[in-house]
Write a protein that holds these residues in place. Structure first.
Motif, short mmCIF file in Angstrom:
data_model
loop_
_atom_site.label_atom_id
_atom_site.label_comp_id
_atom_site.label_asym_id
_atom_site.label_seq_id
_atom_site.Cartn_x
_atom_site.Cartn_y
_atom_site.Cartn_z
N LYS A 1 -0.74 4.85 -1.67
CA LYS A 1 -1.70 5.66 -0.91
C LYS A 1 -1.13 6.14 0.41
N HIS A 2 -0.31 5.32 1.05
CA HIS A 2 0.32 5.72 2.31
C HIS A 2 1.16 6.97 2.09
N THR B 1 -7.29 11.78 -0.65
CA THR B 1 -6.60 10.60 -1.17
C THR B 1 -7.58 9.48 -1.50
N ARG B 2 -8.70 9.42 -0.79
CA ARG B 2 -9.72 8.42 -1.12
C ARG B 2 -10.24 8.57 -2.54
N ARG C 1 0.82 -1.22 0.00
CA ARG C 1 0.00 0.00 0.00
C ARG C 1 0.85 1.26 0.00
N LYS D 1 -1.09 10.26 0.85
CA LYS D 1 -1.86 10.90 1.91
C LYS D 1 -0.98 11.84 2.73
N VAL E 1 -7.19 3.26 -6.98
CA VAL E 1 -6.06 2.35 -7.09
C VAL E 1 -6.63 0.93 -7.11
N GLU F 1 -6.75 -2.78 3.34
CA GLU F 1 -6.93 -1.34 3.31
C GLU F 1 -6.28 -0.72 4.53
N GLU G 1 -8.78 4.16 5.45
CA GLU G 1 -9.61 3.81 4.29
C GLU G 1 -10.84 3.02 4.70
N GLU H 1 -6.90 12.59 4.05
CA GLU H 1 -7.47 11.27 3.81
C GLU H 1 -8.66 11.35 2.86
#
Length: 343
Positions: free
Chosen positions: A175-176, A197-198, A172, A179, A202, A211, A215, A194
């Motif tokens: 996204k990590h 980024t949602r 991950r 964010k 992906v 997740e 998330e 957050e």
């Protein structure tokens, strides 16, 4: 900000930027972790956490926590790793053996989560990634600079407009990192970062190690690796080649993204047949340009990969602009900055 519909296809070579293992290193780790043996009732070799996970599976299947029924399959898997192209190929070859599949998937989940924790973007302090500059920079820093061009705090909600990612990796990291990058660059709070980024889609064709906590409720923290029950749940979400093909909804979404994209970036992607099969759709594509990192590949190898791409992405009677660069993933953004961000 990307002004054209863009899909970024990510392979193992991209995650190696952060220190995650490539296929050879991953299968070596898995072979070692599943080389299970006991002496006088005590674990002699193998990963104790994985042994506890297998005990849970044994209890579900046989009503006891003795893993003797699994040892033959586990040792066969461990011994076969030097002969396998990858752990994914091995599990595909044994797709009808449920014990081999769950043990292999457990080992994948354990290895990837440990790798997240050892990665260059994991930091214990505040659970935020470290940022790199110069020669240590990863492609994610370069990608984020492309994303934030002409994006102010007023329109930061739109930073992921026109972008989607197809990641053939289980981690991950993307996204990590993003964010925290948004939070840091725009000086905003966790909740706002957050929520933004949602919005980034992906897709993991073969699943992921869960997740992240922001998330979904009950999400898996970045780098968590030693909770047997959670590892077992993660392992059951990982898919083999054939299982992924059977996921019609996900496959159709992947093909829809590619069909609508004007440009596609391939970062650290090996162009293996099983992966390329997921990227092929019967309808004509709108793609104009392809950009791909091809570090260490010979000209003949590049030519073969280009031929595969024409079949997957080319529109009828349309010239596909293919740009393969013998450089690191981050260099795609530096080399083709103007073209990538053009209208």
């Amino acid at each position: 900000m990307f002004r054209k519909r863009t899909t970024v296809v990510v392979g193992a070579g991209a995650s190696s930027d952060f220190g995650l293992p490539l296929g050879t290193a991953l299968k070596e780790e898995i072979g070692k972790s599943l080389n299970i043996s006991f002496r006088d009732g005590q674990v002699r070799t193998g990963d104790p956490v994985l042994i506890d996970c297998i005990r849970l599976v044994a209890f579900e299947k046989y009503g006891h926590r003795n893993i003797k029924e699994f040892l033959g399959d586990v040792r066969n898997l461990s011994n076969a790793m030097p002969l396998a192209i990858s752990i994914d190929h091995y599990l595909h070859a044994h797709e009808k053996n449920e014990q081999i599949k769950i043990c292999g998937k457990l080992a994948i989940a354990r290895s990837i989560l440990l790798a997240e924790r050892k990665s260059s973007i994991w930091s214990k302090e505040y659970d935020q990634p470290s940022l790199s500059n110069g020669e240590d920079e990863t492609w994610l820093e370069a990608f984020f600079r492309a994303l934030n061009e002409d994006v102010t705090l007023d329109n930061v909600d739109q930073i992921f407009s026109n972008v989607a990612i197809i990641s053939f990796n289980y981690d991950r990291c993307i996204k990590h990192f993003l964010k925290h990058a948004i939070k840091s660059y725009y000086s905003i709070g966790d909740k706002k970062a957050e929520d933004i980024t949602r919005k980034l889609e992906v897709i993991h064709p073969y699943g992921s190690v869960g997740e992240l906590p922001w998330e979904a409720e009950g999400g898996v923290p970045f780098g968590l690796s030693d909770e047997p029950k959670k590892l077992l749940a993660i392992a059951r979400s990982i898919k083999t080649f054939s299982e992924s093909v059977d996921d019609v909804e996900k496959t159709e979404r992947i093909q829809s993204l590619l069909s609508k994209s004007k440009q596609v970036l391939f970062l650290g992607f090996g162009f293996h047949k099983q992966n390329m099969d997921l990227l092929v759709a019967p309808n004509p594509r709108s793609c104009d340009s392809v950009y791909a990192s091809a570090i260490g590949l010979s000209e003949s190898n590049i030519a073969r990969k280009q031929a595969r791409l024409v079949g997957s992405l080319k529109r009828e009677y349309h010239t596909l602009d293919q740009n393969f660069i013998n450089a690191k993933c981050r260099d795609i953004f530096n080399e083709y900055w103007d073209s990538l961000l053009a209208s």
